[in-house]
Structure formats: structure tokens, C-alpha cells
Design an enzyme around this catalytic site. Structure first.
Site, PDB file in Angstrom:
ATOM      1  N   CYS A   1     -23.468  -4.691   3.624  1.00  0.00           N
ATOM      2  CA  CYS A   1     -22.426  -3.655   3.677  1.00  0.00           C
ATOM      3  C   CYS A   1     -22.918  -2.338   3.107  1.00  0.00           C
ATOM      4  O   CYS A   1     -22.529  -1.256   3.573  1.00  0.00           O
ATOM      5  CB  CYS A   1     -21.167  -4.115   2.950  1.00  0.00           C
ATOM      6  SG  CYS A   1     -21.404  -4.505   1.197  1.00  0.00           S
TER       7      CYS A   1
ATOM      8  N   CYS B   1     -20.936 -12.762  -3.253  1.00  0.00           N
ATOM      9  CA  CYS B   1     -21.787 -11.897  -2.434  1.00  0.00           C
ATOM     10  C   CYS B   1     -23.269 -12.226  -2.598  1.00  0.00           C
ATOM     11  O   CYS B   1     -24.072 -11.940  -1.703  1.00  0.00           O
ATOM     12  CB  CYS B   1     -21.560 -10.423  -2.795  1.00  0.00           C
ATOM     13  SG  CYS B   1     -19.966  -9.762  -2.247  1.00  0.00           S
TER      14      CYS B   1
ATOM     15  N   CYS C   1     -18.900  -1.360   7.195  1.00  0.00           N
ATOM     16  CA  CYS C   1     -19.168  -2.279   6.078  1.00  0.00           C
ATOM     17  C   CYS C   1     -18.353  -3.563   6.186  1.00  0.00           C
ATOM     18  O   CYS C   1     -18.764  -4.613   5.686  1.00  0.00           O
ATOM     19  CB  CYS C   1     -18.917  -1.578   4.737  1.00  0.00           C
ATOM     20  SG  CYS C   1     -17.209  -1.075   4.427  1.00  0.00           S
TER      21      CYS C   1
ATOM     22  N   CYS D   1     -26.826 -10.452  -1.052  1.00  0.00           N
ATOM     23  CA  CYS D   1     -26.586  -9.739   0.211  1.00  0.00           C
ATOM     24  C   CYS D   1     -26.221  -8.279  -0.051  1.00  0.00           C
ATOM     25  O   CYS D   1     -25.400  -7.972  -0.916  1.00  0.00           O
ATOM     26  CB  CYS D   1     -25.467 -10.420   0.989  1.00  0.00           C
ATOM     27  SG  CYS D   1     -25.042  -9.597   2.547  1.00  0.00           S
TER      28      CYS D   1
ATOM     29  N   ASP E   1       0.813  -1.216   0.000  1.00  0.00           N
ATOM     30  CA  ASP E   1       0.000   0.000   0.000  1.00  0.00           C
ATOM     31  C   ASP E   1       0.852   1.274   0.000  1.00  0.00           C
ATOM     32  O   ASP E   1       0.434   2.308   0.497  1.00  0.00           O
ATOM     33  CB  ASP E   1      -0.926  -0.001   1.228  1.00  0.00           C
ATOM     34  CG  ASP E   1      -2.081   0.965   1.079  1.00  0.00           C
ATOM     35  OD1 ASP E   1      -2.440   1.283  -0.068  1.00  0.00           O
ATOM     36  OD2 ASP E   1      -2.614   1.417   2.108  1.00  0.00           O
TER      37      ASP E   1
END
Length: 347
Positions: A195, A189, A245, A192, A135
Site C-alpha cells: 500500500c 500487516c 492503496c 508487506c 462518518d
């Protein structure tokens, strides 16, 4: 020595070094990425993060970052919390700090581990070259990790894994060694939307899309100056990042526990009192957050966030803590303090 054998032993060593998962992809595994990133930036969804546009050439094309690379090794390290990250939201006189920032800076911890794995690879494959990233360079870790089979980008745009949930850091090792790539992961996912529904600021205009300008993580960490008045009440007591989330995702029932104590939450950062944080000067801020990723935003932006949280606390007992900040040399801190006082006096 065949390359499959080397990859198998590399995976074993990575697990011994502390990583929970390893996958490999080609540097050119993301042909759709330039268009996706360009669309995101053109829409202004990156907010003040100008570096996304300035370094788009490298970010959109991992192969351009280091043309000699033949493989990208992606690794995951869990930092699964032992406590409920959402519990602090029910105590408005306390501060909510994102789980990943409740101890040592993950950049340092994960990078040391990556270098250890990289050195092993160089020893086993004479002539091999590597570059490690955590990162800190224009590397799109999440799409690369999906291409390497570690997981998929969920509707909240963070990486999810059937084995790890979504509480894990990613690291990348670019190498000149040409490994057989792993199969890319696909979304699991389903229907759903947990989040998306929990987001306090409605920062997701659609599934798999994020408007950083409304994201509390962006607002508390990246955004300079005053936060828009309409968003301040929605920030609650979140003063550095937001885990809503992530914490609500049902895939976390499969999450691995974090193994490195340097990434385990410090007791004093799980839910620190806002009154104590509001009085921090620069020296005290640096001491409290020495070695923490929180330190990088600086005392002024941090205390600005604390003032917003105090305004959202609806607790007049916090007036003595925030009132002196109206004379703070930083304009954004002073503005946040005046706003907070108005909120508390209106209650």
C-alpha cells in the site's frame, strides 16, 4: 435476561440486517488517541480539514462525545467491487472515481441500517438509549473498530480485516447498555509495504502515517482552490478519491461481496469519459450525481479535477472539451483548464 445473551442476539440481528461484522468496545478504550491526534494536527498533516482541530476534544475522546454511553457497538458493511478498481488507470481518457462513490451515498444507506439495529436494541433492552454515527460526527471510527476487534489499521491507515479485506464501511452505535467488550485486534500487516509503495504521491511519510496534504483522496475531495503544480501530474485520471492503496492490499483475497445493490457500482460511473464530465454545468452535475457522495464537493471542484485529469491524459483530442473552461467563473477551474491545455500542447 443476561447481557451475553442480548449481545449474541444483537450480533445475529445485525447480520440479518446486512452487516458483516459486529464488535463492542468501551468509550474510553483509546487512552492513546488524544496524543496521536494532537501530533497529527500539530504537524499540519490534516491540511485544510480545520474541523479536525476545531472538534478535537470530542474526536480524541469518544467518552466526551456522550458521557452517558457505556458501550460503543462498531459494525462493518462490505462494498467490495466486482471490477478491478485499478483498470481504469490504464485508460487516461476515462475518469477514475473511488469505488465507494460509484452509487448511493453510503452515509444514508448505512445509517438507515444502523437505526434499524438500534431500534431493535431499544426494544430488547427497555430504557436503553442510543446514538448512531456514520462518518458524520467527531467519531474516530477506525481506532474504535480496532478496539472492538473488527480489524486493524493497516500501514495505509485504513481498517483491514482478515475476513473482509479493506472494502467496508464502518458505523457506530453508542449506547447506555453496558456490554462485555470484545478483544482488540492487532496488526497483521507483517513486512508487506504494497500500500505504501503504490501511492502515486508518496503520501505516507512512514507506515501507519498519512500526510493528507499529499493524498489524492484529500486533494480531490477536501482541498479547496488550485492543487500544487508538483502534485497535479501525479493525480493521473483520479477525479474523486483514490483506491490504489486499498486495491493492492493482499488481504482483499478474503473480502466478502457487498450485499446491498445500492452500494454496487453504477455502470456509468465505473469509467466515465472525461470529455463528457468536463462540459457539466451545475444543473447537469447535480442530476448525474443525485444521491451520490460526489455531489457534496460541488460542480466547480469536480470539474477542476476533471481538467487536471485531461491535462494528464496526453490526449490532444480532449482539447475541445477543456478549452472552454479557461473562461469558467470559478478561478480554480479556469486555472486547471489553462494548465491542462499547456500539458496537451506540450505533448
Amino acid at each position: 435476561m443476561n447481557k451475553r445473551s442480548l449481545k449474541e442476539r444483537l450480533t445475529t440481528f445485525a447480520h440479518e440486517a446486512g452487516f458483516a461484522s459486529l464488535g463492542v468496545c468501551r468509550p474510553d478504550a483509546l487512552p492513546e488517541l488524544p496524543e496521536r491526534l494532537q501530533t497529527f494536527v500539530d504537524a499540519g498533516l490534516h491540511g485544510q480539514m480545520a474541523w479536525m482541530a476545531e472538534r478535537m476534544h470530542w474526536r480524541a475522546d469518544p467518552a466526551a462525545l456522550w458521557p452517558e454511553a457505556r458501550s460503543v457497538i462498531m459494525l462493518a458493511e462490505p462494498y467490495t467491487p466486482e471490477h478491478d478498481p485499478l483498470a481504469v488507470l490504464e485508460t487516461p481518457d476515462r475518469a477514475a472515481i473511488s469505488v465507494y462513490a460509484q452509487n448511493r451515498d453510503y452515509h444514508d444507506v448505512v445509517k438507515k441500517r444502523l437505526k434499524r439495529v438500534g431500534r431493535w436494541l431499544i426494544e430488547q433492552a427497555p430504557g436503553a438509549e442510543i446514538k448512531v454515527f456514520v462518518d458524520t460526527a467527531p467519531v474516530m471510527e477506525k481506532p474504535l473498530a480496532q478496539a472492538a476487534g473488527l480489524g486493524w489499521q493497516g500501514k495505509h491507515t485504513n481498517l483491514l480485516s482478515r475476513d473482509l479485506g479493506n472494502w467496508f464501511f464502518l458505523g457506530a452505535i453508542f449506547t447506555t447498555v453496558e456490554f462485555e467488550p470484545d478483544r482488540a485486534e492487532v496488526s497483521h500487516c507483517g513486512s508487506c509495504t504494497a500500500c505504501l509503495d503504490i501511492c502515486p504521491t508518496a503520501a505516507f511519510p512512514a507506515p501507519y502515517q498519512l500526510d493528507a496534504r499529499r493524498c489524492i483522496s484529500y486533494l480531490t475531495i477536501e482541498h479547496k482552490g488550485p492543487v500544487d503544480a508538483e502534485l497535479r501530474p501525479l493525480m493521473g485520471n483520479r477525479i474523486y478519491g483514490c483506491d490504489d492503496c486499498l486495491a493492492i492490499c493482499p488481504w482483499n483475497k478474503f473480502a466478502h461481496e457487498g450485499r446491498d445493490t445500492k452500494l454496487s457500482a453504477r455502470d456509468d460511473l465505473i469509467a466515465p469519459p472525461l470529455a463528457e464530465l468536463a462540459v457539466l454545468d451545475d444543473a447537469a452535475f447535480r442530476v448525474l450525481f443525485s444521491g451520490s457522495p460526489v455531489k457534496r464537493i460541488g460542480r466547480d471542484r469536480f470539474v477542476r479535477n476533471v481538467a487536471y485529469a485531461i491535462g494528464n491524459s496526453h490526449d490532444p483530442a480532449l482539447l475541445p472539451a477543456v478549452s472552454p473552461l479557461v473562461d469558467d467563473p470559478d478561478p480554480a477551474v479556469a486555472d486547471a483548464a489553462r494548465w491542462a491545455i499547456l500539458q496537451l500542447k506540450e505533448d
